[in-house]
Scaffold this active site. Structure first.
Site, PDB file in Angstrom:
ATOM      1  N   PRO A 280       2.877  -0.920   0.582  1.00  0.00           N
ATOM      2  CA  PRO A 280       3.079  -0.710  -1.170  1.00  0.00           C
ATOM      3  C   PRO A 280       3.226   0.719  -1.209  1.00  0.00           C
ATOM      4  O   PRO A 280       2.509   1.610  -0.833  1.00  0.00           O
ATOM      5  CB  PRO A 280       1.537  -0.937  -1.724  1.00  0.00           C
ATOM      6  CG  PRO A 280       1.102  -2.042  -0.822  1.00  0.00           C
ATOM      7  CD  PRO A 280       1.354  -1.647   0.757  1.00  0.00           C
TER       8      PRO A 280
ATOM      9  N   HIS B 205      -3.397   0.142   6.842  1.00  0.00           N
ATOM     10  CA  HIS B 205      -1.973   0.037   7.361  1.00  0.00           C
ATOM     11  C   HIS B 205      -1.791  -0.871   8.462  1.00  0.00           C
ATOM     12  O   HIS B 205      -0.745  -1.479   8.712  1.00  0.00           O
ATOM     13  CB  HIS B 205      -1.646   1.470   7.713  1.00  0.00           C
ATOM     14  CG  HIS B 205      -1.425   2.176   6.501  1.00  0.00           C
ATOM     15  ND1 HIS B 205      -0.291   3.203   6.282  1.00  0.00           N
ATOM     16  CD2 HIS B 205      -1.946   2.401   5.104  1.00  0.00           C
ATOM     17  CE1 HIS B 205      -0.192   3.816   5.175  1.00  0.00           C
ATOM     18  NE2 HIS B 205      -1.204   3.236   4.288  1.00  0.00           N
TER      19      HIS B 205
ATOM     20  N   ASN C  73       3.184   6.418   7.591  1.00  0.00           N
ATOM     21  CA  ASN C  73       2.049   6.563   8.708  1.00  0.00           C
ATOM     22  C   ASN C  73       2.052   7.962   8.930  1.00  0.00           C
ATOM     23  O   ASN C  73       1.002   8.127   9.803  1.00  0.00           O
ATOM     24  CB  ASN C  73       2.015   5.649   9.570  1.00  0.00           C
ATOM     25  CG  ASN C  73       1.647   4.062   9.251  1.00  0.00           C
ATOM     26  OD1 ASN C  73       1.045   3.945   8.279  1.00  0.00           O
ATOM     27  ND2 ASN C  73       2.260   3.224  10.084  1.00  0.00           N
TER      28      ASN C  73
ATOM     29  N   ASP D  68      -8.573  12.031  -6.429  1.00  0.00           N
ATOM     30  CA  ASP D  68      -9.456  12.003  -7.392  1.00  0.00           C
ATOM     31  C   ASP D  68     -10.172  13.276  -7.555  1.00  0.00           C
ATOM     32  O   ASP D  68     -11.119  13.414  -6.515  1.00  0.00           O
ATOM     33  CB  ASP D  68     -10.590  10.838  -7.407  1.00  0.00           C
ATOM     34  CG  ASP D  68      -9.787   9.507  -7.665  1.00  0.00           C
ATOM     35  OD1 ASP D  68      -9.419   9.291  -8.769  1.00  0.00           O
ATOM     36  OD2 ASP D  68      -9.478   8.557  -6.832  1.00  0.00           O
TER      37      ASP D  68
ATOM     38  N   HIS E  88      -4.017  -0.713  -0.647  1.00  0.00           N
ATOM     39  CA  HIS E  88      -3.500   0.434  -0.699  1.00  0.00           C
ATOM     40  C   HIS E  88      -4.105   1.683  -0.251  1.00  0.00           C
ATOM     41  O   HIS E  88      -4.677   1.629   0.689  1.00  0.00           O
ATOM     42  CB  HIS E  88      -2.666   0.635  -2.208  1.00  0.00           C
ATOM     43  CG  HIS E  88      -1.784   1.761  -2.082  1.00  0.00           C
ATOM     44  ND1 HIS E  88      -0.899   2.226  -1.025  1.00  0.00           N
ATOM     45  CD2 HIS E  88      -1.616   2.502  -3.042  1.00  0.00           C
ATOM     46  CE1 HIS E  88      -0.206   3.150  -1.641  1.00  0.00           C
ATOM     47  NE2 HIS E  88      -0.840   3.407  -2.742  1.00  0.00           N
TER      48      HIS E  88
ATOM     49  N   ARG F  76      -7.991   4.008   5.948  1.00  0.00           N
ATOM     50  CA  ARG F  76      -6.486   3.719   5.195  1.00  0.00           C
ATOM     51  C   ARG F  76      -5.887   3.391   6.648  1.00  0.00           C
ATOM     52  O   ARG F  76      -4.787   2.620   6.474  1.00  0.00           O
ATOM     53  CB  ARG F  76      -5.737   5.207   4.897  1.00  0.00           C
ATOM     54  CG  ARG F  76      -4.323   5.249   4.479  1.00  0.00           C
ATOM     55  CD  ARG F  76      -3.946   6.392   3.671  1.00  0.00           C
ATOM     56  NE  ARG F  76      -2.392   6.364   3.648  1.00  0.00           N
ATOM     57  CZ  ARG F  76      -1.900   7.490   4.058  1.00  0.00           C
ATOM     58  NH1 ARG F  76      -2.195   8.385   4.827  1.00  0.00           N
ATOM     59  NH2 ARG F  76      -0.333   7.277   3.886  1.00  0.00           N
TER      60      ARG F  76
ATOM     61  N   SER G 199      -1.628  -2.793  15.836  1.00  0.00           N
ATOM     62  CA  SER G 199      -0.435  -2.177  16.114  1.00  0.00           C
ATOM     63  C   SER G 199      -0.305  -0.746  15.600  1.00  0.00           C
ATOM     64  O   SER G 199       0.629   0.050  16.461  1.00  0.00           O
ATOM     65  CB  SER G 199       0.557  -3.071  15.508  1.00  0.00           C
ATOM     66  OG  SER G 199       0.459  -3.234  14.302  1.00  0.00           O
TER      67      SER G 199
ATOM     68  N   VAL H  45       0.681  -4.518   8.342  1.00  0.00           N
ATOM     69  CA  VAL H  45       1.954  -4.700   9.047  1.00  0.00           C
ATOM     70  C   VAL H  45       1.616  -5.474  10.395  1.00  0.00           C
ATOM     71  O   VAL H  45       0.795  -5.294  11.133  1.00  0.00           O
ATOM     72  CB  VAL H  45       2.334  -3.430   9.616  1.00  0.00           C
ATOM     73  CG1 VAL H  45       3.810  -3.749  10.478  1.00  0.00           C
ATOM     74  CG2 VAL H  45       2.910  -2.555   8.416  1.00  0.00           C
TER      75      VAL H  45
END
Length: 317
Positions: free
Chosen positions: A165, A69, A97, A235, A184, A65, A79, A73
């Site tokens: 998103p 992320h 974040n 899940d 995502h 993730r 970054s 960006v």
């Protein structure tokens, strides 16, 4: 089986990149970019990553993730790894974040690589490699990561808000975002990200009708109205591994987020969900790997752009 649940909406939204959009081929990235300058780089990355994932497999999802992320960006430029300063709030401290974790793994890998090859391997490449290795270590797919990315020098918290998103995105919004970028979230989520679907979907104290009523009962037992602290598996039953069961959950209207349900409102993504559910994710691993390679090419800095940070949380002085 019990693994793809880990990545939940992350992949199904990312799959739009494969099915609908393309990411420009970045010629400056290539396999074995560090073959001459730091031949042991990928071995060191994998060995160090394994030391952490073997002790805590749940780190795989946050690390993947984090890579996502980062790429969404300013492109894949590391970054998201930069710390805030007195004069600037960095992406790391932006609301989307705040739930990221695993920075200590990236720092440990960077430290190990620096000892062998100081000033050679970027933090951005390390993040991309760690994400790949962490996924493969929990029985997920393995993909070849082209390297040669350099690290950015700018990180602005406000830029996350329009580029990541939200969990309530509809299919039109998702396609719009994927048209310029890529994917995502994964793993677990705070109740606050979806309790509106349980208790106040239209502002009248109602429940989202697109959710399976039995699943609503299950979620309400875990999340009370106003709960902002509890974490729920995206899940149930397999947040430490990687498999295809997520599609079955979405097909049964048991996706945690509105953006999960949105995937059933579009002919293209609905077809993919149903095919994967019926075939038990026969092509999932291959598709996921292809998506990750594409995402890793978004907005990269190469050549003389950016820098190679000495410490991932700080720009060089």
């Amino acid at each position: 089986m019990s693994s793809q649940k880990l990545f939940s909406a992350f992949f199904l939204q990312l799959i739009l990149v494969i099915l609908v959009f393309g990411v420009a081929n970045v010629q400056c990235l290539k396999q074995d970019f560090y073959k001459k300058t730091c031949p042991a780089a990928e071995y060191i990355v994998r060995k160090t990553t394994a030391q952490y994932i073997s002790k805590d497999p749940t780190l795989a999802a946050p690390l993947l993730r984090m890579h996502f992320h980062d790429c969404f960006v300013r492109g894949c430029d590391g970054s998201v790894l930069l710390n805030s300063t007195k004069k600037n709030q960095a992406e790391k401290d932006a609301i989307p974040n705040l739930s990221l974790r695993g920075y200590h793994v990236i720092d440990a890998v960077k430290s190990a690589v620096e000892k062998k090859c100081p000033g050679v391997v970027s933090c951005t490449d390390i993040l991309a490699l760690v994400a790949r290795d962490a996924v493969s270590m929990i029985n997920g797919p393995y993909w070849k990561v082209p390297t040669g990315r350099r690290d950015g020098k700018v990180s602005i918290a406000l830029e996350t808000l329009g580029n990541l998103p939200p969990p309530f995105a509809n299919i039109t919004q998702l396609k719009s975002m994927f048209g310029s970028k890529g994917g995502h979230t994964i793993g677990t989520s705070h109740c606050s990200s979806f309790t509106n679907r349980l208790y106040n979907f239209t502002g009248k104290g109602d429940t989202d009708p697109s959710l399976d009523p039995n699943y609503v009962i299950h979620l309400k037992k875990k999340c009370k109205a106003g709960d902002v602290k509890t974490l729920v598996e995206m899940d149930p039953g397999s947040f430490k591994t990687f498999d295809e069961d997520y599609y079955t959950a979405v097909a049964k209207r048991r996706g945690l987020f509105e953006s999960d349900a949105a995937l059933l409102n579009d002919a293209q993504t609905r077809k993919y969900v149903k095919v994967q559910a019926v075939s038990h994710g026969r092509s999932f691993g291959k598709d996921f790997a292809a998506s990750m390679v594409k995402m890793g090419k978004i907005g990269v800095l190469t050549g003389k752009a950016g820098e190679i940070r000495k410490y991932c949380a700080f720009v060089n002085k």
